[in-house]
Write a protein that holds these residues in place. Sequence first.
Motif, PDB file in Angstrom:
ATOM      1  N   ILE A   1     -12.384   1.309   4.179  1.00 31.19           N
ATOM      2  CA  ILE A   1     -11.309   1.412   5.167  1.00 31.19           C
ATOM      3  C   ILE A   1     -11.012   2.856   5.593  1.00 31.19           C
ATOM      4  CG2 ILE A   1     -10.217  -0.797   4.664  1.00 31.19           C
ATOM      5  CD1 ILE A   1      -8.286   0.641   2.793  1.00 31.19           C
ATOM      6  N   SER A   2     -11.924   3.758   5.270  1.00 29.65           N
ATOM      7  CA  SER A   2     -11.807   5.131   5.760  1.00 29.65           C
ATOM      8  C   SER A   2     -13.177   5.781   5.728  1.00 29.65           C
ATOM      9  CB  SER A   2     -10.835   5.940   4.895  1.00 29.65           C
ATOM     10  OG  SER A   2     -10.916   7.322   5.186  1.00 29.65           O
ATOM     11  N   ASN A   3     -13.436   6.646   6.680  1.00 27.74           N
ATOM     12  CA  ASN A   3     -14.694   7.387   6.696  1.00 27.74           C
ATOM     13  C   ASN A   3     -14.647   8.615   5.807  1.00 27.74           C
ATOM     14  OD1 ASN A   3     -16.372   5.852   8.465  1.00 27.74           O
ATOM     15  ND2 ASN A   3     -15.081   6.505  10.172  1.00 27.74           N
TER      16      ASN A   3
ATOM     17  N   ILE B   1       0.844  -1.193   0.000  1.00 26.06           N
ATOM     18  CA  ILE B   1       0.000   0.000   0.000  1.00 26.06           C
ATOM     19  C   ILE B   1       0.882   1.246   0.000  1.00 26.06           C
ATOM     20  CG2 ILE B   1      -0.192   0.044   2.533  1.00 26.06           C
ATOM     21  CD1 ILE B   1      -3.169   0.936   2.073  1.00 26.06           C
ATOM     22  N   ALA B   2       0.349   2.324  -0.518  1.00 21.87           N
ATOM     23  CA  ALA B   2       1.098   3.578  -0.609  1.00 21.87           C
ATOM     24  C   ALA B   2       1.690   3.970   0.741  1.00 21.87           C
ATOM     25  CB  ALA B   2       0.201   4.698  -1.126  1.00 21.87           C
ATOM     26  N   GLY B   3       2.986   4.297   0.737  1.00 20.03           N
ATOM     27  CA  GLY B   3       3.672   4.656   1.970  1.00 20.03           C
ATOM     28  C   GLY B   3       3.180   5.948   2.592  1.00 20.03           C
ATOM     29  N   ASN B   4       2.440   6.733   1.826  1.00 21.03           N
ATOM     30  CA  ASN B   4       1.877   7.977   2.364  1.00 21.03           C
ATOM     31  C   ASN B   4       0.365   7.889   2.543  1.00 21.03           C
ATOM     32  OD1 ASN B   4       1.177   7.977  -0.342  1.00 21.03           O
ATOM     33  ND2 ASN B   4       1.598  10.152  -0.663  1.00 21.03           N
ATOM     34  N   ALA B   5      -0.169   6.671   2.606  1.00 25.36           N
ATOM     35  CA  ALA B   5      -1.617   6.499   2.792  1.00 25.36           C
ATOM     36  C   ALA B   5      -2.048   7.080   4.132  1.00 25.36           C
ATOM     37  CB  ALA B   5      -1.989   5.020   2.710  1.00 25.36           C
ATOM     38  N   ASP B   6      -3.275   7.540   4.177  1.00 24.55           N
ATOM     39  CA  ASP B   6      -3.848   8.126   5.381  1.00 24.55           C
ATOM     40  C   ASP B   6      -3.731   7.165   6.566  1.00 24.55           C
ATOM     41  OD1 ASP B   6      -5.938  10.487   6.157  1.00 24.55           O
ATOM     42  OD2 ASP B   6      -6.446   8.620   7.187  1.00 24.55           O
ATOM     43  N   GLU B   7      -3.422   7.729   7.740  1.00 28.81           N
ATOM     44  CA  GLU B   7      -3.234   6.911   8.946  1.00 28.81           C
ATOM     45  C   GLU B   7      -4.487   6.093   9.270  1.00 28.81           C
ATOM     46  OE1 GLU B   7      -1.790   7.479  13.614  1.00 28.81           O
ATOM     47  OE2 GLU B   7      -1.962   9.217  12.263  1.00 28.81           O
ATOM     48  N   GLU B   8      -5.652   6.649   8.999  1.00 28.10           N
ATOM     49  CA  GLU B   8      -6.903   5.924   9.258  1.00 28.10           C
ATOM     50  C   GLU B   8      -6.983   4.659   8.408  1.00 28.10           C
ATOM     51  OE1 GLU B   8     -11.774   6.539   9.105  1.00 28.10           O
ATOM     52  OE2 GLU B   8     -10.440   8.079   8.286  1.00 28.10           O
ATOM     53  N   ILE B   9      -6.559   4.766   7.158  1.00 30.82           N
ATOM     54  CA  ILE B   9      -6.549   3.604   6.265  1.00 30.82           C
ATOM     55  C   ILE B   9      -5.611   2.523   6.805  1.00 30.82           C
ATOM     56  CG2 ILE B   9      -5.789   2.815   3.980  1.00 30.82           C
ATOM     57  CD1 ILE B   9      -6.874   5.426   2.828  1.00 30.82           C
ATOM     58  N   ILE B  10      -4.408   2.918   7.189  1.00 30.09           N
ATOM     59  CA  ILE B  10      -3.429   1.955   7.691  1.00 30.09           C
ATOM     60  C   ILE B  10      -3.929   1.295   8.977  1.00 30.09           C
ATOM     61  CG2 ILE B  10      -1.072   1.654   8.550  1.00 30.09           C
ATOM     62  CD1 ILE B  10      -1.265   2.230   5.540  1.00 30.09           C
ATOM     63  N   ASN B  11      -4.447   2.083   9.898  1.00 33.28           N
ATOM     64  CA  ASN B  11      -4.924   1.536  11.171  1.00 33.28           C
ATOM     65  C   ASN B  11      -6.078   0.567  10.969  1.00 33.28           C
ATOM     66  OD1 ASN B  11      -3.018   2.934  12.659  1.00 33.28           O
ATOM     67  ND2 ASN B  11      -4.361   4.675  13.061  1.00 33.28           N
ATOM     68  N   ASN B  12      -6.969   0.871  10.039  1.00 35.19           N
ATOM     69  CA  ASN B  12      -8.084  -0.036   9.772  1.00 35.19           C
ATOM     70  C   ASN B  12      -7.608  -1.338   9.126  1.00 35.19           C
ATOM     71  OD1 ASN B  12     -10.250   1.390  10.879  1.00 35.19           O
ATOM     72  ND2 ASN B  12     -10.480   2.664   9.063  1.00 35.19           N
ATOM     73  N   LEU B  13      -6.602  -1.249   8.287  1.00 39.06           N
ATOM     74  CA  LEU B  13      -6.064  -2.460   7.671  1.00 39.06           C
ATOM     75  C   LEU B  13      -5.376  -3.357   8.709  1.00 39.06           C
ATOM     76  CD1 LEU B  13      -4.603  -1.179   4.276  1.00 39.06           C
ATOM     77  CD2 LEU B  13      -6.650  -2.568   4.638  1.00 39.06           C
ATOM     78  N   LYS B  14      -4.727  -2.751   9.671  1.00 38.80           N
ATOM     79  CA  LYS B  14      -4.033  -3.524  10.710  1.00 38.80           C
ATOM     80  C   LYS B  14      -5.006  -4.378  11.520  1.00 38.80           C
ATOM     81  CE  LYS B  14      -0.017  -0.507  11.287  1.00 38.80           C
ATOM     82  NZ  LYS B  14       0.663   0.487  12.160  1.00 38.80           N
ATOM     83  N   LYS B  15      -6.261  -3.964  11.571  1.00 40.52           N
ATOM     84  CA  LYS B  15      -7.273  -4.722  12.302  1.00 40.52           C
ATOM     85  C   LYS B  15      -7.530  -6.088  11.674  1.00 40.52           C
ATOM     86  CE  LYS B  15      -9.635  -0.498  13.831  1.00 40.52           C
ATOM     87  NZ  LYS B  15     -10.877   0.314  13.703  1.00 40.52           N
ATOM     88  N   PHE B  16      -7.143  -6.238  10.414  1.00 40.97           N
ATOM     89  CA  PHE B  16      -7.334  -7.523   9.734  1.00 40.97           C
ATOM     90  C   PHE B  16      -6.217  -8.507  10.048  1.00 40.97           C
ATOM     91  CE2 PHE B  16      -9.917  -4.653   7.180  1.00 40.97           C
ATOM     92  CZ  PHE B  16     -11.060  -5.416   6.953  1.00 40.97           C
ATOM     93  N   ASN B  17      -5.293  -8.105  10.921  1.00 39.45           N
ATOM     94  CA  ASN B  17      -4.173  -8.967  11.289  1.00 39.45           C
ATOM     95  C   ASN B  17      -3.418  -9.446  10.044  1.00 39.45           C
ATOM     96  OD1 ASN B  17      -2.470 -10.342  13.068  1.00 39.45           O
ATOM     97  ND2 ASN B  17      -3.690 -12.224  12.940  1.00 39.45           N
ATOM     98  N   ILE B  18      -3.034  -8.469   9.247  1.00 41.44           N
ATOM     99  CA  ILE B  18      -2.377  -8.752   7.978  1.00 41.44           C
ATOM    100  C   ILE B  18      -1.134  -7.864   7.878  1.00 41.44           C
ATOM    101  CG2 ILE B  18      -3.647  -6.999   6.644  1.00 41.44           C
ATOM    102  CD1 ILE B  18      -3.905  -9.098   4.420  1.00 41.44           C
ATOM    103  N   GLU B  19      -0.093  -8.366   7.231  1.00 41.23           N
ATOM    104  CA  GLU B  19       1.131  -7.585   7.103  1.00 41.23           C
ATOM    105  C   GLU B  19       0.925  -6.427   6.124  1.00 41.23           C
ATOM    106  OE1 GLU B  19       5.896  -8.103   6.082  1.00 41.23           O
ATOM    107  OE2 GLU B  19       4.532  -9.792   5.783  1.00 41.23           O
ATOM    108  N   ILE B  20       1.322  -5.250   6.537  1.00 41.33           N
ATOM    109  CA  ILE B  20       1.219  -4.052   5.701  1.00 41.33           C
ATOM    110  C   ILE B  20       2.621  -3.700   5.207  1.00 41.33           C
ATOM    111  CG2 ILE B  20       0.476  -1.658   5.568  1.00 41.33           C
ATOM    112  CD1 ILE B  20      -1.776  -3.673   6.171  1.00 41.33           C
ATOM    113  N   ILE B  21       2.783  -3.637   3.893  1.00 43.09           N
ATOM    114  CA  ILE B  21       4.073  -3.293   3.296  1.00 43.09           C
ATOM    115  C   ILE B  21       3.927  -1.927   2.620  1.00 43.09           C
ATOM    116  CG2 ILE B  21       5.814  -3.945   1.580  1.00 43.09           C
ATOM    117  CD1 ILE B  21       4.968  -6.871   2.091  1.00 43.09           C
ATOM    118  N   PRO B  22       4.473  -0.879   3.233  1.00 43.87           N
ATOM    119  CA  PRO B  22       4.362   0.456   2.646  1.00 43.87           C
ATOM    120  C   PRO B  22       5.359   0.638   1.505  1.00 43.87           C
ATOM    121  CG  PRO B  22       5.619   0.583   4.671  1.00 43.87           C
ATOM    122  CD  PRO B  22       5.187  -0.854   4.529  1.00 43.87           C
TER     123      PRO B  22
END
Length: 249
Positions: A232-234, A18-39
Amino acid sequence: MLKESPFIPNAKADALIIAGNADEEIINNLKKFNIEIIPTVKCSDVYDEIAFHPDVVIHPINRHTLVVAPNVYEYYEEIFKNKPIKLIKGEKKLNRNYPDDIAYNVARTARYAIHNLEYMDEKLKYYLQKEGVQFINANQGYSKCSTAIIDDNAIITSDPSIYRTCLELDIDILYIESGFIKLPGFDYGFIGGATGAISNNEILFTGKYDNHPNSKDINIFLNKYGKKAIIISNKKIIDIGSIIPLEYN
């Protein structure tokens, strides 16, 4: 013959690029899926507005193999050195002005690679041929940005060139109005850059698309393929250069 799109995982993805400059809300919501995030890392050789976009610098040949632009290859080589993902260094170095920034931005269904073929990276083309992929020429160079992959042979696009081209193929295509998707620095972004699959039956959307004039059509199309939209974002839906799923098994 290849029968699956690398943008659609078999089950739940093990990781997401995912984009390394993605919104923090997007990243935090993705982390809830217990999945590795590669910026992603910034590719300083292209426009700042797309410099972090995964689909500008990476194309998945299959679910375990990535072709990466030489501009940023060393960064991903380090990230994936202990992971079961094969990296291939592309030949074309990306540069700022179109079409020198589109070599890896290829839309993929199960059977087809859709792109402005004149500008596709030659090494990427070689490995796609080895996979048995058929090449389809479209005038749109930002093919993946412009194309949301919903199922192995089902896509959503607002690009008229891709739409006309795919009408002649065995691809189910939903054509939507352009616009209504944010891309800072530009008038609007694209549906492909604002989506990505996290599993075989879940499609991530980077924000709310209720205000899109084709929102109901999008929901009907998703339902047709048994897909659930995961918002994944409001905030308003935004083009961040696609979300690329990876599988380690």
